[in-house]
Design a protein around this motif. Sequence first.
Motif, PDB file in Angstrom:
ATOM      1  N   GLU A  44     -18.427  42.205 -30.951  1.00  0.00           N
ATOM      2  CA  GLU A  44     -18.092  43.250 -29.970  1.00  0.00           C
ATOM      3  C   GLU A  44     -18.668  42.914 -28.596  1.00  0.00           C
ATOM      4  OE1 GLU A  44     -17.686  47.600 -31.942  1.00  0.00           O
ATOM      5  OE2 GLU A  44     -19.666  46.682 -32.147  1.00  0.00           O
ATOM      6  N   GLY A  45     -19.892  42.410 -28.580  1.00  0.00           N
ATOM      7  CA  GLY A  45     -20.527  42.082 -27.315  1.00  0.00           C
ATOM      8  C   GLY A  45     -19.955  40.834 -26.666  1.00  0.00           C
ATOM      9  N   ASP A  46     -19.592  39.857 -27.479  1.00  0.00           N
ATOM     10  CA  ASP A  46     -19.141  38.566 -26.952  1.00  0.00           C
ATOM     11  C   ASP A  46     -17.644  38.502 -26.670  1.00  0.00           C
ATOM     12  OD1 ASP A  46     -21.724  37.655 -27.090  1.00  0.00           O
ATOM     13  OD2 ASP A  46     -21.420  36.516 -28.946  1.00  0.00           O
ATOM     14  N   LEU A  47     -16.868  39.336 -27.322  1.00  0.00           N
ATOM     15  CA  LEU A  47     -15.405  39.283 -27.173  1.00  0.00           C
ATOM     16  C   LEU A  47     -14.833  40.654 -26.819  1.00  0.00           C
ATOM     17  CD1 LEU A  47     -14.703  37.154 -30.376  1.00  0.00           C
ATOM     18  CD2 LEU A  47     -14.683  36.329 -28.019  1.00  0.00           C
ATOM     19  N   PRO A  48     -15.239  41.224 -25.699  1.00  0.00           N
ATOM     20  CA  PRO A  48     -14.735  42.559 -25.355  1.00  0.00           C
ATOM     21  C   PRO A  48     -13.214  42.562 -25.232  1.00  0.00           C
ATOM     22  CG  PRO A  48     -15.836  41.552 -23.482  1.00  0.00           C
ATOM     23  CD  PRO A  48     -16.060  40.644 -24.651  1.00  0.00           C
ATOM     24  N   GLY A  49     -12.598  43.559 -25.808  1.00  0.00           N
ATOM     25  CA  GLY A  49     -11.150  43.689 -25.750  1.00  0.00           C
ATOM     26  C   GLY A  49     -10.412  42.904 -26.816  1.00  0.00           C
ATOM     27  N   GLN A  50     -11.111  42.053 -27.547  1.00  0.00           N
ATOM     28  CA  GLN A  50     -10.464  41.263 -28.591  1.00  0.00           C
ATOM     29  C   GLN A  50     -10.910  41.665 -29.988  1.00  0.00           C
ATOM     30  OE1 GLN A  50     -11.220  37.151 -26.662  1.00  0.00           O
ATOM     31  NE2 GLN A  50      -9.518  36.921 -28.102  1.00  0.00           N
ATOM     32  N   VAL A  51     -11.877  42.563 -30.075  1.00  0.00           N
ATOM     33  CA  VAL A  51     -12.459  42.917 -31.365  1.00  0.00           C
ATOM     34  C   VAL A  51     -12.358  44.416 -31.585  1.00  0.00           C
ATOM     35  CG1 VAL A  51     -14.575  42.902 -32.749  1.00  0.00           C
ATOM     36  CG2 VAL A  51     -14.074  40.986 -31.237  1.00  0.00           C
ATOM     37  N   ILE A  70     -13.630  44.623 -39.525  1.00  0.00           N
ATOM     38  CA  ILE A  70     -13.675  43.925 -38.237  1.00  0.00           C
ATOM     39  C   ILE A  70     -12.337  43.214 -38.078  1.00  0.00           C
ATOM     40  CG2 ILE A  70     -14.788  42.131 -36.859  1.00  0.00           C
ATOM     41  CD1 ILE A  70     -17.275  42.467 -38.683  1.00  0.00           C
ATOM     42  N   THR A  71     -11.716  43.379 -36.921  1.00  0.00           N
ATOM     43  CA  THR A  71     -10.502  42.634 -36.590  1.00  0.00           C
ATOM     44  C   THR A  71     -10.747  41.887 -35.291  1.00  0.00           C
ATOM     45  OG1 THR A  71      -9.098  44.313 -37.628  1.00  0.00           O
ATOM     46  CG2 THR A  71      -8.024  42.776 -36.119  1.00  0.00           C
ATOM     47  N   VAL A  72     -10.505  40.581 -35.315  1.00  0.00           N
ATOM     48  CA  VAL A  72     -10.641  39.745 -34.126  1.00  0.00           C
ATOM     49  C   VAL A  72      -9.261  39.183 -33.803  1.00  0.00           C
ATOM     50  CG1 VAL A  72     -11.768  37.740 -33.091  1.00  0.00           C
ATOM     51  CG2 VAL A  72     -12.983  39.080 -34.823  1.00  0.00           C
ATOM     52  N   ARG A  73      -8.829  39.398 -32.562  1.00  0.00           N
ATOM     53  CA  ARG A  73      -7.520  38.907 -32.121  1.00  0.00           C
ATOM     54  C   ARG A  73      -7.705  37.664 -31.251  1.00  0.00           C
ATOM     55  NH1 ARG A  73      -7.961  44.020 -31.512  1.00  0.00           N
ATOM     56  NH2 ARG A  73      -8.252  43.934 -29.258  1.00  0.00           N
ATOM     57  N   THR A  74      -7.091  36.569 -31.678  1.00  0.00           N
ATOM     58  CA  THR A  74      -7.082  35.352 -30.876  1.00  0.00           C
ATOM     59  C   THR A  74      -5.641  35.113 -30.429  1.00  0.00           C
ATOM     60  OG1 THR A  74      -6.738  33.843 -32.747  1.00  0.00           O
ATOM     61  CG2 THR A  74      -9.018  34.401 -32.190  1.00  0.00           C
ATOM     62  N   GLU A  75      -5.423  34.025 -29.713  1.00  0.00           N
ATOM     63  CA  GLU A  75      -4.082  33.749 -29.190  1.00  0.00           C
ATOM     64  C   GLU A  75      -3.029  33.637 -30.294  1.00  0.00           C
ATOM     65  OE1 GLU A  75      -4.703  30.200 -26.930  1.00  0.00           O
ATOM     66  OE2 GLU A  75      -5.511  31.294 -25.219  1.00  0.00           O
ATOM     67  N   GLU A  76      -3.405  33.038 -31.407  1.00  0.00           N
ATOM     68  CA  GLU A  76      -2.439  32.737 -32.459  1.00  0.00           C
ATOM     69  C   GLU A  76      -2.593  33.584 -33.722  1.00  0.00           C
ATOM     70  OE1 GLU A  76      -0.867  28.623 -34.583  1.00  0.00           O
ATOM     71  OE2 GLU A  76      -2.437  28.547 -33.078  1.00  0.00           O
ATOM     72  N   GLY A 124     -12.739  28.517 -21.379  1.00  0.00           N
ATOM     73  CA  GLY A 124     -13.628  29.283 -20.514  1.00  0.00           C
ATOM     74  C   GLY A 124     -14.552  30.247 -21.194  1.00  0.00           C
ATOM     75  N   GLU A 125     -14.370  31.519 -20.909  1.00  0.00           N
ATOM     76  CA  GLU A 125     -15.237  32.584 -21.384  1.00  0.00           C
ATOM     77  C   GLU A 125     -15.313  32.627 -22.900  1.00  0.00           C
ATOM     78  OE1 GLU A 125     -14.549  36.327 -19.454  1.00  0.00           O
ATOM     79  OE2 GLU A 125     -15.115  37.389 -21.266  1.00  0.00           O
ATOM     80  N   LEU A 126     -14.196  32.383 -23.563  1.00  0.00           N
ATOM     81  CA  LEU A 126     -14.190  32.465 -25.018  1.00  0.00           C
ATOM     82  C   LEU A 126     -14.978  31.331 -25.657  1.00  0.00           C
ATOM     83  CD1 LEU A 126     -10.598  33.707 -25.839  1.00  0.00           C
ATOM     84  CD2 LEU A 126     -12.732  34.976 -25.765  1.00  0.00           C
TER      85      LEU A 126
END
Length: 139
Positions: A44-51, A70-76, A124-126
């Motif tokens: 949650e702290g490292d991937l805001p908006g993706q988790v 927990i759900t983590v959204r990546t590009e693919e 970058g950030e990710l």
Amino acid sequence: MNDTLNPTDPGADDANQIDLQAAWIRRSSADIQAFIEGLAARLEGDLPGQVDVVRKRDGLFAKTSHVQSITVRTEEFHYLLERHPSGVHTQRARVVGGVILKRDELSLAGWMQSLLAALFSQSGELQRASQSLHDFLMH
């Protein structure tokens, strides 16, 4: 009748093994819950908006809660981790244009490896977030 275990009793070894297994399961369950809680906070702290983290209260009037999923959204892919009474279930879903095309059940270790690889492939950030997750897992 005496309820204590007799070490010369052939069933004593089985009973001791059952006790040891039950103790290991209790400890493992506590360890996995702590792992999931720490992982959720880190992501949650490292991937805001993706988790997305779903928490469930420990009781009707309880102030405490625990991570349910927990759900983590990546590009693919979307990576889903769910905690059930029977254990942890993990899956990776291939997503194209917001539509899930395929779901794969993965072991927890396989899920973590795949998630790390997906995060490392982003720029970058990710990549900093991926390194942070890697550091969390290695320490």
